[in-house]
Design an enzyme around this catalytic site. Structure first.
Site, PDB file in Angstrom:
ATOM      1  N   CYS A 141       0.866  -1.175   0.000  1.00 30.78           N
ATOM      2  CA  CYS A 141       0.000   0.000   0.000  1.00 30.78           C
ATOM      3  C   CYS A 141       0.905   1.227   0.000  1.00 30.78           C
ATOM      4  O   CYS A 141       2.110   1.119   0.216  1.00 30.78           O
ATOM      5  CB  CYS A 141      -0.905   0.034   1.235  1.00 30.78           C
ATOM      6  SG  CYS A 141      -2.193  -1.230   1.252  1.00 30.78           S
ATOM      7  N   GLY A 162      -0.818   0.376  -5.046  1.00 26.75           N
ATOM      8  CA  GLY A 162      -2.183  -0.045  -4.784  1.00 26.75           C
ATOM      9  C   GLY A 162      -3.151   0.538  -5.790  1.00 26.75           C
ATOM     10  O   GLY A 162      -3.187   1.758  -5.963  1.00 26.75           O
ATOM     11  N   ASN A 219       0.534   1.323   5.821  1.00 27.34           N
ATOM     12  CA  ASN A 219       1.113   0.384   4.860  1.00 27.34           C
ATOM     13  C   ASN A 219       1.770  -0.730   5.659  1.00 27.34           C
ATOM     14  O   ASN A 219       2.631  -0.472   6.494  1.00 27.34           O
ATOM     15  CB  ASN A 219       2.151   1.088   3.982  1.00 27.34           C
ATOM     16  CG  ASN A 219       3.035   0.131   3.185  1.00 27.34           C
ATOM     17  OD1 ASN A 219       4.214   0.379   3.013  1.00 27.34           O
ATOM     18  ND2 ASN A 219       2.477  -0.952   2.702  1.00 27.34           N
ATOM     19  N   GLY A 220       1.370  -1.983   5.415  1.00 23.52           N
ATOM     20  CA  GLY A 220       2.005  -3.112   6.094  1.00 23.52           C
ATOM     21  C   GLY A 220       0.993  -4.105   6.616  1.00 23.52           C
ATOM     22  O   GLY A 220      -0.175  -4.097   6.228  1.00 23.52           O
ATOM     23  N   CYS A 280      12.436  -4.703   4.023  1.00 20.95           N
ATOM     24  CA  CYS A 280      11.936  -5.833   3.243  1.00 20.95           C
ATOM     25  C   CYS A 280      12.570  -5.814   1.857  1.00 20.95           C
ATOM     26  O   CYS A 280      12.478  -4.818   1.129  1.00 20.95           O
ATOM     27  CB  CYS A 280      10.418  -5.744   3.131  1.00 20.95           C
ATOM     28  SG  CYS A 280       9.696  -6.959   2.031  1.00 20.95           S
ATOM     29  N   TYR A 297      10.548  -5.619  -6.084  1.00 16.51           N
ATOM     30  CA  TYR A 297       9.249  -5.619  -6.758  1.00 16.51           C
ATOM     31  C   TYR A 297       8.362  -4.420  -6.455  1.00 16.51           C
ATOM     32  O   TYR A 297       7.801  -3.828  -7.360  1.00 16.51           O
ATOM     33  CB  TYR A 297       8.510  -6.917  -6.387  1.00 16.51           C
ATOM     34  CG  TYR A 297       7.136  -7.063  -6.992  1.00 16.51           C
ATOM     35  CD1 TYR A 297       6.963  -7.262  -8.359  1.00 16.51           C
ATOM     36  CD2 TYR A 297       6.004  -7.025  -6.187  1.00 16.51           C
ATOM     37  CE1 TYR A 297       5.702  -7.395  -8.917  1.00 16.51           C
ATOM     38  CE2 TYR A 297       4.728  -7.166  -6.732  1.00 16.51           C
ATOM     39  CZ  TYR A 297       4.593  -7.347  -8.094  1.00 16.51           C
ATOM     40  OH  TYR A 297       3.350  -7.483  -8.630  1.00 16.51           O
ATOM     41  N   SER A 333       9.018  -4.417 -13.038  1.00 10.73           N
ATOM     42  CA  SER A 333      10.037  -4.381 -11.995  1.00 10.73           C
ATOM     43  C   SER A 333      11.342  -5.056 -12.387  1.00 10.73           C
ATOM     44  O   SER A 333      12.371  -4.802 -11.768  1.00 10.73           O
ATOM     45  CB  SER A 333       9.500  -5.001 -10.700  1.00 10.73           C
ATOM     46  OG  SER A 333       8.976  -6.285 -10.951  1.00 10.73           O
TER      47      SER A 333
END
Length: 335
Positions: free
Chosen positions: A14, A40, A115-116, A252, A258, A299
């Site tokens: 997000c 998103g 976001n998460g 992450c 990506y 990506s």
């Protein structure tokens, strides 16, 4: 026996955006969300605060250009706003799960965007519901608002203390932007799993999941929100406070691989440059006897360039993505 996992999709993506102290904040938030649209495409929303301290919200399903127009932006006055683009995460879809969430409360209204994923959301939801909380959505993001408001004995304390207590109860990956009538809080999880950056725009401030949104609105990147940090932005300027003793930098890897846009910088590293170097390293690890190198949009184009550069193989366009339409939301069948 290990539990069977039926859902193999990635549900972490997000985008959050916030702006303080800039005239026409909602309009700039629109452009910021447009830059974050890759994070998103299922829904989006903006909450603004007018000069009387009242919060206004517009949200809906679809792309930013489908949800907002000039009339909708005109319903969001003020020099302070937060926004969100949604990719279905925990709790599934539906209009009630589209953010930012807006909460009316006798101690002051506030809005939040997230976001998460909160990995301990189920026990926290049970804990809150047993103490009288009524949830309006199935999203794990709403839990933070209830945790902030669950206290009754410290009503006279500044809100920052309730936010600190609430964040310390959460486990998982998160970047939260919280907005009250007079300030914006930007919070990042203690491991720094989700990106969140701070920018300067004139006399005001901007926060965003990715720096590409700063370029779109002409803001200047200042720094990242640190893992385990709460940044407070108001008329006094910008202040920082740590809420956790257990901070680590564990961004992450999927952000670089990506999620993020190639023109974003994450923790000082340009995403395109990172992907290109990954392609060079892939050639060293797994050289291939091939005629051409083809990237899969979008990506892996940078990685394919790096692989072609290191291998000496020609880089070719083998797959074309239609740039003139948005994503379709009719899920294709396996057939």
């Amino acid at each position: 026996m290990a539990p069977y996992i039926s859902d193999r999709e990635l549900h972490e993506e997000c985008g959050v955006f916030g702006i303080f102290g800039v005239p026409g904040a909602a309009s700039l938030t629109y452009y910021g969300l447009h830059a974050l649209q890759h994070r998103g495409q299922e829904g989006c929303g903006i909450v603004s605060v007018d000069d009387r301290g009242a919060l206004h919200r517009v949200k809906g399903s679809g792309l930013v250009t489908e949800v907002f127009n000039e009339d909708k932006i005109a319903q969001l006055p003020g020099n302070m706003a937060i926004g969100h683009v949604r990719y279905t995460t925990a709790g599934g879809g539906g209009i009630e799960n589209i953010q930012p969430f807006l909460f009316r409360h006798n101690s002051g209204d506030f809005a939040l965007a997230h976001n998460g994923n909160i990995v301990n959301s189920e026990p926290l939801r049970e804990y809150l519901e047993s103490r009288g909380s009524l949830f309006q959505s199935t999203s794990d993001s709403e839990i933070l608002a209830h945790l902030i408001k669950k206290e009754t004995k410290f009503r006279d304390r500044p809100r920052i203390y309730a936010i600190i207590d609430a964040l310390n109860m959460l486990e998982g990956a998160f970047a939260f932007v919280i907005m009250t009538a007079n300030r914006v809080y930007a919070c990042r999880d203690k491991y720094g799993l989700r990106p969140l950056s701070i920018g300067r725009l004139g006399d005001g401030w901007v926060v965003s999941s990715e720096t590409c949104a700063f370029d779109t609105i002409g803001a200047e990147y200042v720094r990242d929100v640190e893992p385990g940090e709460i940044v407070t932005i108001d008329d006094k300027g910008i202040r920082s406070r740590d809420y956790s003793q257990y901070k680590r930098r564990e961004m992450c890897s999927m952000e670089y691989i990506y999620f993020a846009r190639p023109d974003s910088d994450i923790e000082g590293c340009n995403v395109h440059a990172y992907r290109k170097e990954s392609g060079r390293l892939l050639w060293q690890e797994s050289p291939a006897e091939a005629d051409i190198v083809v990237g899969v949009p979008d990506s892996s184009l940078s990685a394919a360039m790096g692989y072609a550069e290191a291998s000496g193989l020609p880089y070719e366009m083998g797959l074309i993505k239609n740039k003139y339409i948005g994503r379709t939301f009719i899920q294709p069948t396996q057939e």
